[in-house]
Design a protein around this motif. Structure first.
Motif, short mmCIF file in Angstrom:
data_model
loop_
_atom_site.label_atom_id
_atom_site.label_comp_id
_atom_site.label_asym_id
_atom_site.label_seq_id
_atom_site.Cartn_x
_atom_site.Cartn_y
_atom_site.Cartn_z
N ARG A 195 0.84 -1.19 0.00
CA ARG A 195 0.00 0.00 0.00
C ARG A 195 0.88 1.24 0.00
O ARG A 195 2.10 1.17 0.12
CB ARG A 195 -0.92 0.00 1.22
N LEU A 242 -8.95 5.15 -1.07
CA LEU A 242 -8.21 3.90 -0.98
C LEU A 242 -8.29 3.12 -2.29
O LEU A 242 -7.30 2.51 -2.72
CB LEU A 242 -8.77 3.05 0.17
N THR A 272 -5.10 2.01 -4.57
CA THR A 272 -4.91 0.61 -4.94
C THR A 272 -4.72 0.47 -6.44
O THR A 272 -3.81 -0.24 -6.91
CB THR A 272 -6.11 -0.23 -4.48
N GLN A 318 -1.30 1.74 -7.47
CA GLN A 318 -0.22 0.78 -7.21
C GLN A 318 -0.16 -0.29 -8.28
O GLN A 318 0.93 -0.68 -8.74
CB GLN A 318 -0.42 0.14 -5.84
#
Length: 590
Positions: free
Chosen positions: A387, A456, A460, A463
Motif C-alpha cells: 500500500r 483507498l 490501490t 499501485q
C-alpha cells in the motif's frame, strides 16, 4: 523486402526442390508399356532403353533414378504440388512477418484488441483464468489462460524473442570471446550502481543506535556517524542453496552508509560472510564485492523484480473473472493486463524459460529448478501487497526511488479522477473482486474497505498500474543499460573468502561459456523493449460503458497522457530520468 525475396529463393531451391520427387508441374507418369523399368522420366529425355545403348561414359540426367512406388500417383503428385506451393508462398511470408514484428514490436491498440477479445470469447468461450496455489509460499499460479491471450502473445511477442535470439547468439559469442573473465569492480562503481540504479531496491533500512555509539555488525565495530543513514543488503539465504558442481554459492550481508548531506551517495563499508566480515582495508575486499554483486543479481531477478511479475497475476485473473467489458474497472485495467498472464505462465512453465530449463544457453543461473523455487518461496514468504508508503523504493531518497515516486504521484492523480467520475458506492463487483484477491494476496484491501472509500480504491489502482508499467519496465531498462555485466557475474567458480587476507585470481572466477550465457540472457530477457503500446501513447476505451460519464473519463485520460509527457520532460531537465517514457510499456509484455 530483402528478407522476403531471399526467403523465396531459399525455399524454392533448398526446401521444395530436394523434397519433391520432381518439379510438380513437369511430372509425367510413364505408362508401363513405354517404361517397363519403372523409372520416372522427364519430357524430352531419352528412355532408359536408349540410355542403356549409348556410350557408358555418358551419364544421363534423371531426376530420381528409382523404381516407381505406390505413392507415385496423380493424387500424391497433386498433394506434393500443393505442399510445395504452400511452402513457396507461406514460409517467406512467415519469415518476413517475424522480421517485421520482431523489429518494430508492433501490437494492435486497445480499441482493436478489446473488441477482438470480446468477439473471440463470444465465438469460442474460454474458461475464466483461475489463480490457485500450487507451490507452498509462492504466489498463485494461473490456470486456464484464455486461448486468445496465448495467441496474441505468440503472434506479437514471440517474433521479438526470435529476433533477439538470432542477433544475440553471435553477439554474445563474440563478447564472451573478447571478454572471457570478470574484472574487479571499483568502490566508485559500487557506489554509483547502488545509489542511482535499480540495485537500490534491494536495500532495507538498518536501525542503528544514537550518533557516536558503536554497534557490532557481524564482528565489525561500526561507529554511528552524524547525519548518516544506514542500509543493508541481506542475501544470507544463499548459504542454504547449493550450486551446480564446480560452482559456489555463499550468503552475504552488506552494510552501506548514506551521508544525507551528499546527494545519491551510498558507501559500502562491510560485507559479511558466514565465517568472516570484510572491510575496504582488507585484502579480500575486491573478491567480497564480486560476491555482493552476484548475490544482488539473484535478489533482483528472483526477488524484488519477481514481486512485480507473479503476485499481480491473481489481481489480473480476478478482474477478468468478475468485471464485464462494460465495467469501467475492466476498461481502465485492460491496457495494463494484456500479455501478462501468458508471459508469466511461460516464465514459470515453458520449456524455453530460463527458470524451467537450466540447460538453455540463455540461462546464466548456477542453481537447479528446485533451488530456484526455494529462493522464490523465501522471497515471497510474508510478502504483502504494498500500500502507499510501504514500497521498498519509497523508503529511501535515492534517485531510483525519486523517479518511481514521481510517476506514482502522476498516476495517482489520474486514478482519482477516474474513480471520482465512475465510482458507485458498495459496487458488488468491486467488493467481490477485492475479497477474492485478498484471499490470495496479503494486505490487499478488503471489499469492506473499498466499498465506500474512493481514496483507498484510487491508491490501490495506482499501485497496480504503476507496478505493471512504470516499475516493471524501469527495472528492465535500468538492468540492461546500467548493469555492469563484466563486474557482476551470475556464476562464481571459486570458493568464497574465509579470511580477511584471502586473494583471488579473477581469471578463474568464470569460464567463457559462463560469460556467453550471461550476455545472451541480457539480449533475451533483460530488455527486449516494450510493444508499441508505451505509456506516452496509453489509451483507454471507455466507450463500452456508461455514456454519461464517458466525456469525463476521456478528458481525464487525455490530461493523464499530457501529464506523463510533461513529467518525462521535467525529469530529463533535472537529469533524473532512469528510463525514457517512450520506452516504458503499459503492461508486463516481456
Amino acid at each position: 523486402l530483402a528478407v522476403y525475396f531471399f526467403s523465396c529463393a531459399f525455399v524454392r531451391f533448398y526446401v521444395i526442390r530436394p523434397f519433391c520427387s520432381v518439379e510438380c508441374d513437369r511430372v509425367q507418369l510413364m505408362a508401363s508399356n513405354n517404361n517397363s523399368s519403372g523409372i520416372r522420366q522427364r519430357k524430352g529425355e531419352k528412355s532408359p532403353e536408349a540410355v542403356s545403348t549409348s556410350s557408358s561414359s555418358v551419364v544421363p540426367y534423371v531426376t530420381w533414378n528409382r523404381p516407381a512406388t505406390e505413392t507415385d500417383n496423380p493424387k500424391s503428385v497433386h498433394a506434393a504440388k500443393t505442399a510445395g506451393r504452400f511452402c513457396l508462398y507461406f514460409l517467406p511470408v512467415l519469415v518476413a512477418y517475424v522480421a517485421l514484428v520482431g523489429t518494430t514490436h508492433y501490437t494492435p491498440g486497445t480499441y482493436v484488441m478489446m473488441r477482438v477479445y470480446w468477439l473471440c470469447d463470444k465465438l469460442l468461450p474460454a474458461d475464466p483464468p483461475v489463480a490457485v496455489f500450487i507451490r507452498p509460499r509462492e504466489p498463485p499460479t494461473i490456470l486456464n489462460v484464455p486461448w486468445y491471450e496465448d495467441i496474441e502473445f505468440i503472434i506479437f511477442r514471440n517474433p521479438v524473442y526470435i529476433k533477439q535470439w538470432l542477433f544475440g547468439v553471435p553477439d554474445a559469442a563474440s563478447w564472451a570471446y573478447n571478454n572471457h573473465f570478470v574484472l574487479p569492480i571499483s568502490d566508485e562503481l559500487v557506489t554509483e550502481t547502488f545509489s542511482r540504479w535499480m540495485y537500490s531496491t534491494t536495500l532495507d533500512p538498518y536501525p542503528v543506535p544514537e550518533v557516536g555509539q558503536v554497534f557490532n555488525f557481524y564482528g565489525e565495530n561500526v561507529t554511528v556517524e552524524p547525519n548518516t543513514a544506514y542500509w543493508i543488503s541481506n542475501a544470507t539465504v544463499y548459504d542454504l542453496i547449493k550450486a551446480w558442481d564446480g560452482m559456489y554459492t555463499a550468503g552475504t550481508m552488506a552494510l552501506f552508509k548514506q551521508p544525507l548531506d551528499v546527494k545519491d551517495r551510498l558507501l559500502c563499508i562491510v560485507i559479511a560472510f558466514k565465517d568472516v566480515a570484510i572491510t575496504p582495508k582488507d585484502e579480500a575486499w575486491e573478491f567480497a564485492k564480486m560476491w555482493l554483486m552476484k548475490n544482488t543479481n539473484y535478489q533482483i531477478t528472483l526477488g524484488r523484480h519477481a514481486a512485480v511479475h507473479f503476485p499481480y497475476d491473481t489481481i489480473n485473473a480476478h478482474i477478468k473473472q468478475i468485471f464485464p467489458v462494460t465495467h469501467w474497472m475492466h476498461q481502465l485495467m485492460f491496457p495494463h493486463l494484456r500479455l501478462s498472464l501468458s508471459l508469466n505462465s511461460g516464465v514459470l512453465n515453458a520449456y524455453f524459460s530460463a527458470i524451467s530449463n537450466a540447460f538453455l544457453d540463455s540461462n546464466p543461473l548456477d542453481i537447479s529448478y528446485d533451488n530456484i523455487h526455494k529462493l522464490l518461496a523465501y522471497q515471497f514468504t510474508g510478502y504483502e501487497f504494498p500500500r502507499k508508503g510501504q514500497n521498498n523504493w519509497r523508503k529511501n531518497t535515492l534517485r531510483y526511488g525519486r523517479f518511481l515516486a514521481a510517476y506514482w504521484d502522476t498516476i495517482d492523480r489520474f486514478t482519482q479522477e477516474v474513480v471520482e467520475a465512475a465510482f458507485v458506492p458498495y459496487d458488488p463487483l468491486i467488493i467481490r473482486w477485492a475479497d477474492g484477491v485478498r484471499s490470495q494476496y496479503r494486505n490487499f484491501p478488503t471489499g469492506a474497505e473499498l466499498a465506500n472509500n474512493k481514496r483507498l480504491l484510487a491508491e490501490t489502482l495506482t499501485q497496480i498500474i504503476h507496478d505493471l508499467s512504470i516499475q516493471h519496465d524501469t527495472d528492465h531498462y535500468s538492468y540492461f543499460y546500467n548493469h555492469p555485466t563484466r563486474h557482476a557475474p551470475f556464476r562464481i567458480r571459486v570458493p568464497p573468502p574465509t579470511m580477511k587476507n584471502m586473494s583471488c585470481d579473477f581469471a578463474a572466477i568464470q569460464h567463457r561459456y559462463d560469460m556467453y550465457k550471461h550476455q545472451l540472457c541480457r539480449h533475451m530477457f533483460y530488455y527486449t523493449g516494450p510493444t508499441l503500446l508505451t505509456m506516452d501513447k496509453v489509451t483507454y476505451d471507455f466507450s463500452w460503458g456508461d455514456r454519461a460519464i464517458q466525456p469525463r473519463l476521456d478528458a481525464a485520460q487525455e490530461k493523464f497522457r499530457q501529464a506523463l509527457v510533461a513529467l518525462d520532460a521535467d525529469l530529463a531537465a533535472r537529469d533524473e530520468v532512469i528510463a525514457p517514457l517512450n520506452m516504458i510499456g503499459c503492461s508486463l509484455d516481456f
